[in-house]
Design a protein around this motif. Sequence first.
Motif, mmCIF file in Angstrom:
data_model
loop_
_atom_site.group_PDB
_atom_site.id
_atom_site.type_symbol
_atom_site.label_atom_id
_atom_site.label_comp_id
_atom_site.label_asym_id
_atom_site.label_seq_id
_atom_site.Cartn_x
_atom_site.Cartn_y
_atom_site.Cartn_z
ATOM 1 N N MET A 250 0.835 -1.116 -0.155
ATOM 2 C CA MET A 250 -0.194 0.042 -0.031
ATOM 3 C C MET A 250 0.774 1.155 0.135
ATOM 4 S SD MET A 250 -3.042 -0.677 2.597
ATOM 5 C CE MET A 250 -4.055 -2.452 2.479
ATOM 6 N N GLN A 251 0.684 2.114 -0.861
ATOM 7 C CA GLN A 251 1.418 3.401 -1.118
ATOM 8 C C GLN A 251 0.416 4.544 -1.129
ATOM 9 O OE1 GLN A 251 4.605 3.866 -4.223
ATOM 10 N NE2 GLN A 251 3.377 5.498 -4.611
ATOM 11 N N ALA A 252 0.590 5.380 -0.139
ATOM 12 C CA ALA A 252 -0.507 6.690 0.061
ATOM 13 C C ALA A 252 0.406 7.801 -0.113
ATOM 14 C CB ALA A 252 -0.605 6.791 1.564
ATOM 15 N N SER A 253 -0.088 8.662 -0.886
ATOM 16 C CA SER A 253 0.337 10.002 -1.407
ATOM 17 C C SER A 253 -0.739 11.183 -1.548
ATOM 18 C CB SER A 253 1.198 9.735 -2.548
ATOM 19 O OG SER A 253 -0.006 9.316 -3.758
ATOM 20 N N LYS A 254 -0.313 12.324 -1.385
ATOM 21 C CA LYS A 254 -1.157 13.396 -1.340
ATOM 22 C C LYS A 254 -1.850 13.533 -2.919
ATOM 23 C CE LYS A 254 -1.027 18.453 -1.224
ATOM 24 N NZ LYS A 254 -0.206 19.696 -0.981
ATOM 25 N N GLN A 260 -6.930 15.759 -0.228
ATOM 26 C CA GLN A 260 -7.268 14.288 -0.604
ATOM 27 C C GLN A 260 -6.076 13.266 -0.589
ATOM 28 O OE1 GLN A 260 -8.992 15.105 -4.330
ATOM 29 N NE2 GLN A 260 -11.025 13.971 -3.981
ATOM 30 N N THR A 261 -6.236 12.138 -0.275
ATOM 31 C CA THR A 261 -5.241 11.122 -0.193
ATOM 32 C C THR A 261 -5.418 9.822 -1.083
ATOM 33 O OG1 THR A 261 -4.375 11.687 2.092
ATOM 34 C CG2 THR A 261 -3.809 9.584 1.326
ATOM 35 N N ALA A 262 -4.527 9.437 -1.986
ATOM 36 C CA ALA A 262 -4.650 8.264 -2.919
ATOM 37 C C ALA A 262 -4.048 7.267 -2.093
ATOM 38 C CB ALA A 262 -4.126 8.820 -4.152
ATOM 39 N N VAL A 263 -4.506 6.132 -1.943
ATOM 40 C CA VAL A 263 -3.854 4.872 -1.541
ATOM 41 C C VAL A 263 -3.820 3.838 -2.488
ATOM 42 C CG1 VAL A 263 -3.612 2.998 0.178
ATOM 43 C CG2 VAL A 263 -4.452 5.329 0.910
ATOM 44 N N VAL A 264 -2.747 3.446 -2.885
ATOM 45 C CA VAL A 264 -2.442 2.445 -4.167
ATOM 46 C C VAL A 264 -2.350 1.148 -3.269
ATOM 47 C CG1 VAL A 264 -1.248 1.955 -6.448
ATOM 48 C CG2 VAL A 264 -1.862 4.185 -5.957
ATOM 49 N N ILE A 265 -3.150 0.207 -3.838
ATOM 50 C CA ILE A 265 -2.886 -1.215 -3.540
ATOM 51 C C ILE A 265 -2.459 -1.979 -4.682
ATOM 52 C CG2 ILE A 265 -4.021 -3.080 -2.231
ATOM 53 C CD1 ILE A 265 -6.106 -0.989 -1.146
#
Length: 345
Positions: A250-254, A260-265
């Motif tokens: 999981m990678q979280a970035s602005k 807002q936050t985008a979490v890539v899985i």
Amino acid sequence: MGAGDRLEVLIQRCYAGLDVDQLRSEAFARLRDVLTVDALFFATVDPATVLFTSAVADEPLGAVTEQFIANEFGQDDVNKFAVLAGGPEPVRTLGQATRGNWQSSPRYVELMRPLGLGDELRAALMSNGRCWGVLCLHREDADAGFSEHEIQLVRRLAPHLGEGLRRGLRTSPAAKTGLEERRGVGPGVVVLDAGLRVESVSTEAEYWLGELGVSHELPVAVRSVAARMRADRTTARLKVRTRRGEWLEMQASKLGEDGQTAVVIEPVAPAQLGSLLLDLHGLTPAQQRVTELLLRGYSTRQIVERLCLSPHTVQEHVRASYDKVGVGSRRELVAVLLRGSASRG
């Protein structure tokens, strides 16, 4: 049976081949036979970041999980799990950390006291130099906190729980059911608003959240990585294992300028796990250095020259690595650590 004997039973259960959920469930039940606990929190963590990957909590703690995570990863406070994991003493009470002045802890003032809770006894569950989980025991609000005897009981138990978690993560086999279907699923995205509430979840993210066993709520792993990103104002990552034994990152970035936050899985191949897989098998740092070169195709002579070790020492590290991974050759080692095949052990 006295508390000491009941503690020994729980320690033995850490080596009984239980998976992570089974071990955590037993610990939840048996800890209350060892000492008085009014509320209990038990989380697994990514050893590289000490971010929560899954968690179980008694009520009333479950009702404040979101605030608890925000405090842990985004607020200045005492007795943080990452500090315990990185320091000389992995077990400590709130009373010890504040020298008896509980009011100096925002976590106590804002979360624990309103719930009627007082002292907390925290433990980083360490094994092989890595933290695999964290434990937090709570007492109802009272003048007296945890005793030195109780602290010593948890101090004795903690490394065994850490080893049990490491073994449980290592031995959970990846299920073959639906493997072809899963290979076609790419990265997914969860978008959170400024308050870390869900705005959208892609179809792929829904699939991977389902593989984590989550259906109706945002998993602890997503909340943790997003909270860390918000606090550090930079990209945050963690790795988590699914219920079928696969690994996800999981990678979280602005995202944009609206908070807002985008979490890539996305799924992670065994070859991309790096030192995590070697840690899971209990390799020492010296054994890891040799094994990493072995996996890259280095010969024994090249490893000797690269690491300035004797041939005998290199061979000892290689044999130890084979034994810990449960293989008998370099080919089998590559199959297990780079291709994800099951070891014979």
